[in-house]
Design an enzyme around this catalytic site. Structure first.
Site, PDB file in Angstrom:
ATOM      1  N   GLU A  64       0.880  -1.110   0.063  1.00 19.60           N
ATOM      2  CA  GLU A  64      -0.054  -0.023   0.125  1.00 19.60           C
ATOM      3  C   GLU A  64       1.011   1.356   0.007  1.00 19.60           C
ATOM      4  O   GLU A  64       1.729   1.265   0.749  1.00 19.60           O
ATOM      5  CB  GLU A  64      -0.920  -0.041   1.184  1.00 19.60           C
ATOM      6  CG  GLU A  64      -1.767   1.087   1.449  1.00 19.60           C
ATOM      7  CD  GLU A  64      -2.855   1.106   2.529  1.00 19.60           C
ATOM      8  OE1 GLU A  64      -3.615   1.961   2.803  1.00 19.60           O
ATOM      9  OE2 GLU A  64      -3.091  -0.277   3.213  1.00 19.60           O
ATOM     10  N   ASP A  80      -3.470   4.629  -1.756  1.00 16.94           N
ATOM     11  CA  ASP A  80      -4.085   5.157  -0.724  1.00 16.94           C
ATOM     12  C   ASP A  80      -4.221   6.705  -0.650  1.00 16.94           C
ATOM     13  O   ASP A  80      -4.945   7.513  -1.254  1.00 16.94           O
ATOM     14  CB  ASP A  80      -3.499   4.687   0.566  1.00 16.94           C
ATOM     15  CG  ASP A  80      -4.318   5.012   1.695  1.00 16.94           C
ATOM     16  OD1 ASP A  80      -5.481   5.607   1.587  1.00 16.94           O
ATOM     17  OD2 ASP A  80      -3.940   4.772   2.981  1.00 16.94           O
ATOM     18  N   LYS A 109     -11.335   5.334   1.672  1.00 15.29           N
ATOM     19  CA  LYS A 109     -11.479   5.965   3.081  1.00 15.29           C
ATOM     20  C   LYS A 109     -12.299   7.132   3.105  1.00 15.29           C
ATOM     21  O   LYS A 109     -12.171   8.127   2.224  1.00 15.29           O
ATOM     22  CB  LYS A 109     -10.088   6.241   3.909  1.00 15.29           C
ATOM     23  CG  LYS A 109      -9.149   4.945   3.930  1.00 15.29           C
ATOM     24  CD  LYS A 109      -7.880   5.485   4.570  1.00 15.29           C
ATOM     25  CE  LYS A 109      -6.884   4.445   4.774  1.00 15.29           C
ATOM     26  NZ  LYS A 109      -5.407   4.753   5.054  1.00 15.29           N
TER      27      LYS A 109
END
Length: 362
Positions: free
Chosen positions: A218, A243, A267
């Site tokens: 990630e 991310d 997110k």
């Protein structure tokens, strides 16, 4: 169902152990909580963490954004007119994605309650259980090995290992963890922007050659370095997860169109909430790219909103929603049930959280 009032308070929950990444060390969750009240008496709840190193937001800025900008903009609007409400929320101020996310999830909570259904079913209802990983913080190798073995003993089959602070020293670190937990445990490696592109290729290739076989890596490079991310993706076999470089649907499209990563980590605190996150899901579906549902350092309230989206959309194929497992206590009533690695969705209307300390009864 008309919005009549939006109020805030704070929660502070100690962590079981300090949370350490390449970017920061945190000992407790200290977040903003939001309640949206309506003329029917129904209320919706949301939460936002002050993750300054990623979103640029502090507790002070979260309070200001919600109380002085978002609340005046949305008061008087009809919850059922969801697209209009969310468009105004998105346009009432630039950035401040976590503040928007807290209000967004509270409104979705209310919207699902108006439908009499749990939120995950309103959003798509792909499944009613999830499996989350557990984060292993950056520490000396013996401590990380012990933490990894403890997590496996608790029933976690997927570990998210934080690295990125010591460059090539991450290779023996990850080899030691793999040796300790065996081949049956999936390892997700999160560098939190801590490597350079060439360094990342060298490290990931070494891990592949050594049989560590990470499930994914990630955000190996800084968020702005999309060229570097693409460079890595094209040179290693291990899937690369974007991310911090993906906040908005436009960011996601840039990564997808360039094939700069193999997967995208969604997110709510980056996207500004569920409304925008669903657009990223839709784009990923078009490009045939799987997504992870992740979280910042959040308590059960915000994590539950993310869990509902993850349970709703099949394009979200892996879950990093371990916030409640990292907290030492659960101060909330209701919502999804967190049983170690297993998350069981509530069948009650909305997100399911019915008791939130800090707010007086309406």
């Amino acid at each position: 169902m008309k919005i009549t009032n939006i109020t805030t308070t704070e929660c502070q929950i100690p962590l079981r152990t300090p949370f350490k990444t390449a970017l920061r060390t945190v000992d407790s969750v200290h977040d903003l909580l939001v309640r949206v009240e309506t003329d029917t008496g129904a209320v919706g709840y949301g939460e936002a963490p002050p993750t300054a190193v990623i979103t640029g937001e502090t507790l002070g800025s979260l309070h200001t954004a919600v109380e002085e900008f978002i609340a005046p903009a949305l008061t008087g609007m009809e919850v059922e007119d969801l697209d209009t409400v969310m468009t105004r929320l998105e346009r009432c101020m630039v950035h401040n994605t976590s503040a928007k996310a807290a209000v967004d999830m509270a409104i979705y909570d209310l919207f699902a309650k108006s439908c009499g259904k749990p939120l995950y079913k309103v959003l798509g209802g792909a499944r009613n259980t999830l499996e989350t990983d557990l984060t292993i913080s950056v520490n000396p190798v013996p401590e990380m090995v012990a933490d990894a073995k403890s997590a496996v003993a608790e029933g976690f089959r997927v570990l998210k290992v934080k690295v990125g602070k010591e460059g090539l020293a991450d290779i023996p670190r990850l080899k030691a963890i793999r040796e300790a937990v065996g081949p049956g445990v999936a390892l997700r490696v999160d560098a939190n922007q801590g490597w350079t592109a060439k360094q990342a290729v060298r490290i990931i290739t070494a891990l592949e050659d050594a049989g560590v076989n990470p499930e994914l890596v990630e955000q190996p490079v800084p968020a702005h370095d999309i060229d570097g991310l693409e460079y890595i993706t094209n040179r290693v076999a291990t899937p690369i997860l974007a991310d911090e470089c993906v906040f908005s649907p436009a960011d996601a499209l840039n990564v997808l169109q360039r094939h700069a990563a193999d997967m995208i980590n969604i997110k709510l605190m980056k996207t500004g909430g569920i409304w925008q996150a669903q657009k990223i899901c839709a784009a990923a579906e078009i490009y045939g790219v799987q997504c992870m549902m992740g979280c910042m350092l959040e308590s059960k309230l915000a994590v539950s909103a993310a869990a509902h989206l993850a349970a709703a959309r099949s394009v979200i194929s892996c879950v990093d929603l371990d916030g409640p497992s990292l907290c030492s206590v659960d101060p909330y009533t209701g919502g999804p049930v967190y049983e170690g690695a297993r998350i069981v969705m509530n069948e009650t209307p909305g997100i399911g959280i019915t008791g939130v300390p800090g707010f007086e009864e309406v």
